[in-house]
Every structure is written in structure tokens, then in C-alpha cells.
Design a protein around this motif. Structure first.
Motif, PDB file in Angstrom:
ATOM      1  N   PHE A   1     -25.577  74.521 -41.406  1.00 25.46           N
ATOM      2  CA  PHE A   1     -25.729  74.126 -42.662  1.00 25.46           C
ATOM      3  C   PHE A   1     -25.775  72.421 -42.873  1.00 25.46           C
ATOM      4  CE2 PHE A   1     -22.194  77.632 -42.495  1.00 25.46           C
ATOM      5  CZ  PHE A   1     -22.936  78.695 -42.774  1.00 25.46           C
ATOM      6  N   ASN A   2     -25.927  72.099 -41.982  1.00 23.18           N
ATOM      7  CA  ASN A   2     -25.934  70.463 -41.945  1.00 23.18           C
ATOM      8  C   ASN A   2     -26.872  69.779 -41.123  1.00 23.18           C
ATOM      9  OD1 ASN A   2     -25.228  67.829 -41.831  1.00 23.18           O
ATOM     10  ND2 ASN A   2     -22.937  68.030 -41.890  1.00 23.18           N
ATOM     11  N   PRO A   3     -27.944  68.940 -41.619  1.00 25.62           N
ATOM     12  CA  PRO A   3     -29.033  68.558 -40.957  1.00 25.62           C
ATOM     13  C   PRO A   3     -28.307  67.478 -39.818  1.00 25.62           C
ATOM     14  CG  PRO A   3     -29.572  68.428 -43.203  1.00 25.62           C
ATOM     15  CD  PRO A   3     -28.073  68.803 -43.379  1.00 25.62           C
TER      16      PRO A   3
ATOM     17  N   ALA B   1     -27.699  66.972 -46.571  1.00 27.53           N
ATOM     18  CA  ALA B   1     -28.347  67.951 -47.507  1.00 27.53           C
ATOM     19  C   ALA B   1     -27.241  68.005 -48.752  1.00 27.53           C
ATOM     20  CB  ALA B   1     -28.266  69.279 -46.727  1.00 27.53           C
ATOM     21  N   ARG B   2     -25.924  67.759 -48.359  1.00 27.85           N
ATOM     22  CA  ARG B   2     -24.920  68.018 -49.548  1.00 27.85           C
ATOM     23  C   ARG B   2     -25.218  66.749 -50.654  1.00 27.85           C
ATOM     24  NH1 ARG B   2     -22.387  65.812 -52.744  1.00 27.85           N
ATOM     25  NH2 ARG B   2     -20.147  65.854 -53.129  1.00 27.85           N
ATOM     26  N   SER B   3     -25.405  65.552 -49.898  1.00 23.28           N
ATOM     27  CA  SER B   3     -25.696  64.281 -50.765  1.00 23.28           C
ATOM     28  C   SER B   3     -27.007  64.279 -51.498  1.00 23.28           C
ATOM     29  CB  SER B   3     -25.346  63.250 -50.091  1.00 23.28           C
ATOM     30  OG  SER B   3     -24.088  63.189 -49.910  1.00 23.28           O
TER      31      SER B   3
ATOM     32  N   GLN C   1     -37.343  74.297 -33.559  1.00 16.57           N
ATOM     33  CA  GLN C   1     -36.549  74.879 -34.735  1.00 16.57           C
ATOM     34  C   GLN C   1     -35.919  73.945 -35.533  1.00 16.57           C
ATOM     35  OE1 GLN C   1     -34.113  78.460 -33.605  1.00 16.57           O
ATOM     36  NE2 GLN C   1     -35.371  79.361 -32.253  1.00 16.57           N
ATOM     37  N   LEU C   2     -35.887  72.604 -35.198  1.00 19.68           N
ATOM     38  CA  LEU C   2     -34.986  71.822 -35.729  1.00 19.68           C
ATOM     39  C   LEU C   2     -35.596  71.346 -37.206  1.00 19.68           C
ATOM     40  CD1 LEU C   2     -32.803  69.491 -36.048  1.00 19.68           C
ATOM     41  CD2 LEU C   2     -34.253  67.800 -34.872  1.00 19.68           C
TER      42      LEU C   2
ATOM     43  N   ILE D   1     -33.974  72.268 -40.942  1.00 18.26           N
ATOM     44  CA  ILE D   1     -33.692  70.947 -41.766  1.00 18.26           C
ATOM     45  C   ILE D   1     -34.370  71.277 -43.199  1.00 18.26           C
ATOM     46  CG2 ILE D   1     -34.079  68.704 -42.334  1.00 18.26           C
ATOM     47  CD1 ILE D   1     -33.558  68.139 -39.205  1.00 18.26           C
ATOM     48  N   LEU D   2     -35.410  72.084 -43.218  1.00 19.57           N
ATOM     49  CA  LEU D   2     -36.127  72.266 -44.570  1.00 19.57           C
ATOM     50  C   LEU D   2     -35.556  73.432 -45.180  1.00 19.57           C
ATOM     51  CD1 LEU D   2     -39.864  72.002 -43.434  1.00 19.57           C
ATOM     52  CD2 LEU D   2     -38.602  70.532 -44.844  1.00 19.57           C
TER      53      LEU D   2
END
Length: 217
Positions: free
Chosen positions: A53-55, A167-169, A71-72, A76-77
């Protein structure tokens, strides 16, 4: 995507509702909500996506050779898409909220950068330990990781926001238009997570040496 959506929706949503309700949720409540939603999503989706859930975590796992490099980018996308959809949804529900739960430093940029780096370092070290070593049951893995998120949000949230997740920020900053401090929350978690990888490998080496000595004795 689903897991990151849930984390941003519930976590930043708790911040928004706390502001809207005059502090009913409380800082303690916000920290616990972040920890609990992370714990819940790991338990619910761990066998689907590996609970990425976190890049920053995905990048560190790739460096640790625990995640396929090819798969990275797709992961991330997907994470960013889920986060952005959550912030857009919250914007529609709370159109008058100014920051949408964006992470804003309470002190200097450097102070928050260092805090976010250290927080993510310990989070990633915990993730590597519980998720890659041994055969811990999913409930214990999710509780350990969610517990670290809640703990770190509880004591560091008032200063740096305790994001630990680009991603959260990124999502609330972009949707709300407050991107001035965004670089902190994009760089520091990635650096902190990547620094945890060699430390984890070193600890594994020390453990192996100790086991060997015990066997010889």
C-alpha cells in the motif's frame, strides 16, 4: 489500489472529521485509525497483492530482492491511483475542508524530513522482519505492522504528520493544492525505507553467527 484507497480514505478522513467535529476524534483516535486500517488491509488483502500500500515499502522490497522489479512501476501507479481517488472522494464529501488531511510540518522542513526518514526506517525494518522471516500467522504480521504505524503516528504526528507513505501524502496535497512541503514526504520515506534494507540484512547476518556459535558450543 483498494488498500491504499482505504488507508487514505479512513486515515485522512479521520483528520478531516476531527477538524469538522471540533476535535471529537482526537489525535489519539487519528493515530489508532491509521494503525487499525493498515492492520485491517494487510489482513484482508495480504494474500491478494502482498499488502503493498506504500510506494516506499515497494521500492525497499525491490532493493531487498523480495519483490520483482518489473512489477514495481505498476504497483506504484496503482497505489497512487487509489490514494488520489480517496482524496477526490473526500473533497466531494467535504468540499470546504482546506487541507484534506495533507501532511504539513509543524516545525522546520529539515526537522520533519529527519523524523519521517527515521519513522519509515523503523516501519520498514519491522515489515522486513515479520513479513519475510519465519512463518508468522497473518493476524500477527498485520498487528505488528499496524501497531508500529499507530505508535509512530501517536508520538510524531503533531510534528511531521507521521506519513511514512508517499502516496498518503501526495494525494491530499495535490487535490487540496498544498504541495509546498510535498518533497519531504516523497523523499524521506523512500530513503528511510531503503536504509532499513542493509540494516535488516546485517541483523540477519548477526543472528546467523550467533546461532552458529551456539551450535558449536
Amino acid at each position: 489500489m483498494t488498500g491504499t484507497f482505504a488507508i487514505v480514505f479512513c486515515g485522512t478522513g479521520a483528520i478531516i472529521i476531527d477538524q469538522t467535529s471540533g476535535g471529537v476524534v482526537t489525535h489519539f483516535g487519528i493515530a489508532m485509525i491509521f494503525g487499525m486500517i493498515v492492520m485491517s488491509m494487510i489482513y484482508a488483502l495480504g494474500n491478494v497483492s502482498g499488502a503493498h500500500f506504500n510506494p516506499a515499502v515497494s521500492v525497499a522490497f525491490t532493493i531487498a530482492r523480495k519483490f520483482p522489479a518489473k512489477q514495481l512501476l505498476p504497483y506504484i501507479l496503482s497505489q497512487l491511483t487509489g490514494a488520489l481517488l480517496a482524496s477526490i472522494f473526500l473533497k466531494l464529501v467535504f468540499p470546504h475542508n482546506t487541507f484534506l488531511g495533507a501532511t504539513i510540518p509543524a516545525g522546520s522542513d529539515l526537522q520533519s524530513f529527519v523524523i519521517e526518514l527515521v519513522l519509515t526506517f523503523f516501519l520498514m525494518l519491522t515489515i522486513l522482519k515479520v513479513a519475510t522471516e519465519g512463518k508468522m500467522r497473518a493476524v500477527f504480521v498485520s498487528a505488528a505492522i499496524g501497531g508500529v504505524v499507530g505508535l509512530e503516528a501517536l508520538f510524531a504526528g503533531p510534528i511531521s504528520g507521521a506519513s511514512m507513505n508517499p502516496a498518503r501524502s501526495l494525494a491530499p496535497a495535490v487535490v487540496s493544492g498544498h504541495i509546498h512541503h510535498l518533497w519531504i514526504y516523497l523523499l524521506a520515506p523512500v530513503i528511510g525505507a531503503c536504509l532499513a534494507v542493509p540494516c535488516w540484512k546485517l541483523l540477519k547476518g548477526e543472528i546467523s553467527v550467533l546461532k552458529t556459535k551456539r551450535q558449536i558450543n
